[in-house]
Design a protein around this motif. Structure first.
Motif, PDB file in Angstrom:
ATOM      1  N   LEU A 168      29.631  36.951  27.312  1.00 44.66           N
ATOM      2  CA  LEU A 168      30.833  36.283  28.177  1.00 44.66           C
ATOM      3  C   LEU A 168      30.285  35.516  29.562  1.00 44.66           C
ATOM      4  O   LEU A 168      30.833  34.504  29.806  1.00 44.66           O
ATOM      5  N   VAL A 169      29.257  35.900  30.148  1.00 44.52           N
ATOM      6  CA  VAL A 169      28.773  35.700  31.586  1.00 44.52           C
ATOM      7  C   VAL A 169      27.711  34.199  31.103  1.00 44.52           C
ATOM      8  O   VAL A 169      27.688  33.436  31.929  1.00 44.52           O
ATOM      9  N   GLY A 170      26.788  34.533  30.265  1.00 43.75           N
ATOM     10  CA  GLY A 170      25.871  33.370  29.842  1.00 43.75           C
ATOM     11  C   GLY A 170      25.060  33.168  31.136  1.00 43.75           C
ATOM     12  O   GLY A 170      24.794  34.171  31.792  1.00 43.75           O
ATOM     13  N   ASP A 171      24.848  32.105  31.476  1.00 41.10           N
ATOM     14  CA  ASP A 171      23.993  31.698  32.733  1.00 41.10           C
ATOM     15  C   ASP A 171      24.892  31.506  33.994  1.00 41.10           C
ATOM     16  O   ASP A 171      24.095  31.319  35.164  1.00 41.10           O
ATOM     17  N   GLY A 172      26.021  31.837  33.815  1.00 44.00           N
ATOM     18  CA  GLY A 172      27.056  31.919  34.844  1.00 44.00           C
ATOM     19  C   GLY A 172      27.462  30.412  35.543  1.00 44.00           C
ATOM     20  O   GLY A 172      28.209  30.473  36.404  1.00 44.00           O
ATOM     21  N   THR A 173      27.101  29.592  34.532  1.00 41.94           N
ATOM     22  CA  THR A 173      27.484  28.178  34.806  1.00 41.94           C
ATOM     23  C   THR A 173      29.086  27.627  33.961  1.00 41.94           C
ATOM     24  O   THR A 173      29.435  26.673  34.447  1.00 41.94           O
ATOM     25  N   GLY A 174      29.124  28.320  33.162  1.00 48.78           N
ATOM     26  CA  GLY A 174      30.445  27.971  32.119  1.00 48.78           C
ATOM     27  C   GLY A 174      31.714  28.659  32.756  1.00 48.78           C
ATOM     28  O   GLY A 174      31.724  29.595  33.541  1.00 48.78           O
ATOM     29  N   GLU A 175      32.656  28.552  31.646  1.00 47.64           N
ATOM     30  CA  GLU A 175      33.746  29.226  31.870  1.00 47.64           C
ATOM     31  C   GLU A 175      33.598  30.716  31.349  1.00 47.64           C
ATOM     32  O   GLU A 175      32.796  31.114  30.533  1.00 47.64           O
ATOM     33  N   VAL A 176      34.192  31.820  32.253  1.00 52.06           N
ATOM     34  CA  VAL A 176      33.993  33.009  32.148  1.00 52.06           C
ATOM     35  C   VAL A 176      35.311  33.764  32.090  1.00 52.06           C
ATOM     36  O   VAL A 176      36.048  33.467  33.044  1.00 52.06           O
ATOM     37  N   ASP A 177      35.331  34.774  31.159  1.00 51.64           N
ATOM     38  CA  ASP A 177      36.684  35.605  31.057  1.00 51.64           C
ATOM     39  C   ASP A 177      36.427  36.516  32.153  1.00 51.64           C
ATOM     40  O   ASP A 177      35.972  37.769  31.917  1.00 51.64           O
ATOM     41  N   VAL A 178      36.679  36.344  33.514  1.00 54.13           N
ATOM     42  CA  VAL A 178      36.231  37.359  34.670  1.00 54.13           C
ATOM     43  C   VAL A 178      36.794  38.618  34.591  1.00 54.13           C
ATOM     44  O   VAL A 178      36.167  39.798  34.543  1.00 54.13           O
ATOM     45  N   ALA A 179      38.260  38.540  34.154  1.00 57.15           N
ATOM     46  CA  ALA A 179      38.801  39.804  34.087  1.00 57.15           C
ATOM     47  C   ALA A 179      38.434  40.695  32.997  1.00 57.15           C
ATOM     48  O   ALA A 179      38.048  42.169  33.315  1.00 57.15           O
ATOM     49  N   ARG A 180      37.749  40.147  31.826  1.00 52.99           N
ATOM     50  CA  ARG A 180      37.206  41.042  30.912  1.00 52.99           C
ATOM     51  C   ARG A 180      35.935  41.464  31.096  1.00 52.99           C
ATOM     52  O   ARG A 180      35.662  42.717  31.008  1.00 52.99           O
ATOM     53  N   VAL A 181      35.024  40.813  31.809  1.00 52.90           N
ATOM     54  CA  VAL A 181      33.944  41.098  32.201  1.00 52.90           C
ATOM     55  C   VAL A 181      33.914  42.175  33.405  1.00 52.90           C
ATOM     56  O   VAL A 181      33.011  43.258  33.434  1.00 52.90           O
TER      57      VAL A 181
END
Length: 182
Positions: A57-70
């Protein structure tokens, strides 16, 4: 979606049950030694699964992230880490399991059982790292915080697990510590 929620509900229920026991201060476990070891191994597997999900979900931190899920996943990891030390009661060390003739095995080091309070403090420190990560909302900050959490997890494994990976063929097979059992 149901599996996602059921998995978290089961882990959460176990964490709450374990909060009622604390071998470090002399409270008895509600589980047999074999069940305790299997529970901690199941929770460790749950954390490994959550880690893989978070990394995806987080990847390298540069893309779209489902913050609530993380954040939800990191909060569950923190809860598991808070419950984890409660699963190292009497009879759950390598030696005790072997002496009892148990078929259950563990890679947990004797240092855990010799100084459970230090192990619990280490786990609490890693739990705090997970809680800090769960509070992040910026994708780049989430990425950095999860890397710090994984480093904390690895430090605990290096200190409190004894294992050798022999998958045949020799050579480095990469980081497979998620396969090892506490």
């Amino acid at each position: 979606m149901t599996l996602f929620l059921d998995r978290r509900a089961a882990a959460g229920a176990l964490c709450l049950m374990l909060a009622a026991t604390n071998p470090a201060i002399g409270q008895e476990s509600l589980l047999s030694p074999d069940a305790e070891v299997l529970a901690r191994q199941g929770l460790k597997a749950q954390v490994a699964s959550l880690r893989a999900e978070i990394e995806g979900l987080v990847g390298d931190g540069t893309g779209e992230v489902d913050v609530a899920r993380v954040q939800q996943d990191l909060t569950l990891i923190a809860a598991i880490l808070g419950a984890f030390p409660h699963l190292f009661g009497e009879g759950t060390s390598q030696e005790a399991l072997a002496a009892a003739g148990s078929a259950v095995t563990t890679d947990a080091q004797p240092a855990i059982f010799e100084d459970l309070e230090s192990f619990a403090a280490f786990a609490a420190s890693v739990q705090g790292t997970a809680e800090v990560a769960a509070a992040e909302s910026d994708p780049a900050a989430l990425h950095a915080a999860t890397l710090a959490l994984w480093d904390s997890c690895t430090a605990c494994h290096d200190t409190y697990l004894a294992y050798e990976m022999d998958l045949g063929g020799g050579g480095d097979v990469g980081n497979l510590d998620f396969l090892n059992d506490f």
